[in-house]
Design a protein around this motif. Structure first.
Motif, PDB file in Angstrom:
ATOM      1  N   UNK A   1       9.107  -3.749  15.110  1.00  0.00           N
ATOM      2  CA  UNK A   1       9.225  -2.321  14.817  1.00  0.00           C
ATOM      3  C   UNK A   1       7.865  -1.680  15.033  1.00  0.00           C
ATOM      4  N   UNK A   2       7.847  -0.489  15.542  1.00  0.00           N
ATOM      5  CA  UNK A   2       6.585   0.203  15.767  1.00  0.00           C
ATOM      6  C   UNK A   2       5.794   0.280  14.467  1.00  0.00           C
ATOM      7  N   UNK A   3       4.505   0.007  14.586  1.00  0.00           N
ATOM      8  CA  UNK A   3       3.659  -0.007  13.399  1.00  0.00           C
ATOM      9  C   UNK A   3       3.565   1.384  12.803  1.00  0.00           C
ATOM     10  N   UNK A   4       3.592   1.456  11.482  1.00  0.00           N
ATOM     11  CA  UNK A   4       3.420   2.723  10.796  1.00  0.00           C
ATOM     12  C   UNK A   4       1.966   2.928  10.434  1.00  0.00           C
ATOM     13  N   UNK A   5       1.690   3.831   9.514  1.00  0.00           N
ATOM     14  CA  UNK A   5       0.309   4.068   9.077  1.00  0.00           C
ATOM     15  C   UNK A   5      -0.327   2.784   8.536  1.00  0.00           C
ATOM     16  N   UNK A   6      -1.628   2.729   8.631  1.00  0.00           N
ATOM     17  CA  UNK A   6      -2.362   1.544   8.171  1.00  0.00           C
ATOM     18  C   UNK A   6      -2.189   1.358   6.671  1.00  0.00           C
ATOM     19  N   UNK A   7      -1.954   0.109   6.260  1.00  0.00           N
ATOM     20  CA  UNK A   7      -1.882  -0.203   4.839  1.00  0.00           C
ATOM     21  C   UNK A   7      -3.277  -0.435   4.294  1.00  0.00           C
ATOM     22  N   UNK A   8      -3.499   0.051   3.102  1.00  0.00           N
ATOM     23  CA  UNK A   8      -4.803  -0.097   2.464  1.00  0.00           C
ATOM     24  C   UNK A   8      -4.629  -0.805   1.128  1.00  0.00           C
ATOM     25  N   UNK A   9      -5.670  -1.501   0.717  1.00  0.00           N
ATOM     26  CA  UNK A   9      -5.669  -2.241  -0.545  1.00  0.00           C
ATOM     27  C   UNK A   9      -6.944  -1.860  -1.297  1.00  0.00           C
ATOM     28  N   UNK A  10      -6.873  -0.827  -2.137  1.00  0.00           N
ATOM     29  CA  UNK A  10      -8.091  -0.295  -2.762  1.00  0.00           C
ATOM     30  C   UNK A  10      -8.805  -1.322  -3.631  1.00  0.00           C
ATOM     31  N   UNK A  11     -10.122  -1.265  -3.576  1.00  0.00           N
ATOM     32  CA  UNK A  11     -10.945  -2.093  -4.451  1.00  0.00           C
ATOM     33  C   UNK A  11     -11.314  -1.287  -5.680  1.00  0.00           C
ATOM     34  N   UNK A  12     -11.517  -1.968  -6.787  1.00  0.00           N
ATOM     35  CA  UNK A  12     -11.916  -1.298  -8.021  1.00  0.00           C
ATOM     36  C   UNK A  12     -12.882  -2.207  -8.764  1.00  0.00           C
ATOM     37  N   UNK A  13     -13.932  -1.621  -9.299  1.00  0.00           N
ATOM     38  CA  UNK A  13     -14.867  -2.352 -10.149  1.00  0.00           C
ATOM     39  C   UNK A  13     -15.092  -1.539 -11.415  1.00  0.00           C
ATOM     40  N   UNK A  14     -15.716  -2.161 -12.405  1.00  0.00           N
ATOM     41  CA  UNK A  14     -16.107  -1.437 -13.608  1.00  0.00           C
ATOM     42  C   UNK A  14     -17.618  -1.313 -13.628  1.00  0.00           C
TER      43      UNK A  14
END
Length: 243
Positions: free
Chosen positions: A18-31
């Protein structure tokens, strides 16, 4: 067209990606780091479905270690006793939103790690709002953090979730690889957490070896003098990096 060739063409059409959709992101988080004091680490646990891993929960209770627990509506429905324990310790555990049905909050048709995504903005909103409603119905305060199944999003779904009043709960250290690590590997990984890390692990897989290692890793951090913080602890959360 010859029948066999037509069949082959049909098969190839089905197999075509299937045609690729928008890029998937995996947000980083720190304290926020300790600035010379004891290292600060936020323990966050996903309760996707299934049961509760008492090996982890009992360590948290016995050692009075605060943690942020991301629950789905599915998990709440099938774990009333564990839910009651979390609710009975509001100063230790904060209950946050992991969605209604553990559907990746991706707003176009795709699959993430083999899990069918929500597939539309409307379905993402249902997943988020259904999870939040279930938490309130269980007797917990309204959640303010959201972590979707697989922890992957599109930029547009992040914006939509933020518009519903949530902050996206990323992480900086994957403690158990979806509860698929062995006990030793999970123990080493969590035990190596550094000042400012947000750890993600799973508290819903009591039959997996990873849970034993997660529990031991938590104890190793405590032995190092780590100060554990929850995501809601006022000034503890650092700004999320730009996507």
């Amino acid at each position: 067209m010859h029948r066999s060739l037509a069949s082959l063409a049909f098969t190839l059409a089905l197999a075509a990606p299937v045609a690729a959709g928008p890029r998937l992101v995996e947000p980083e988080l720190t304290v926020a780091r300790s600035h010379g004091g004891p290292p600060r680490v936020a323990l966050t646990f996903d309760a996707c479905m299934g049961k509760v891993d008492r090996r982890i929960l009992d360590v948290l209770l016995r050692e009075n270690i605060p943690a942020t627990i991301f629950v789905t509506a599915r998990w709440l429905k099938h774990n009333p006793q564990a839910t009651a324990i979390l609710l009975a310790h509001p100063d230790q555990f904060e209950i946050e939103n992991h969605g209604a049905m553990h559907v990746p909050p991706v707003d176009y048709p795709t699959a993430v790690y083999g899990i069918t995504a929500a597939g539309s903005p409307e379905a993402v909103a249902r997943e988020v709002e259904g999870g939040g409603a279930a938490i309130v119905a269980a007797g917990a305060p309204p959640p303010h953090w959201f972590r979707g199944a697989t922890a992957k999003y599109t930029a547009s779904s992040i914006a939509a979730i933020s518009g519903l009043g949530y902050r996206i709960a990323g992480y900086s250290l994957n403690g158990d690889d979806g509860s698929l690590l062995g006990a030793r590997a999970a123990e080493r990984r969590i035990g190596a957490a550094r000042d400012g890390d947000v750890v993600i692990a799973h508290i819903n897989q009591p039959t997996h070896a990873a849970g034993e290692g997660v529990a031991r890793g938590i104890l190793a951090l405590k032995a190092r003098g780590v100060r554990f913080v929850r995501l809601s602890d006022a000034d503890a959360v650092a700004p999320q990096p730009a996507l």
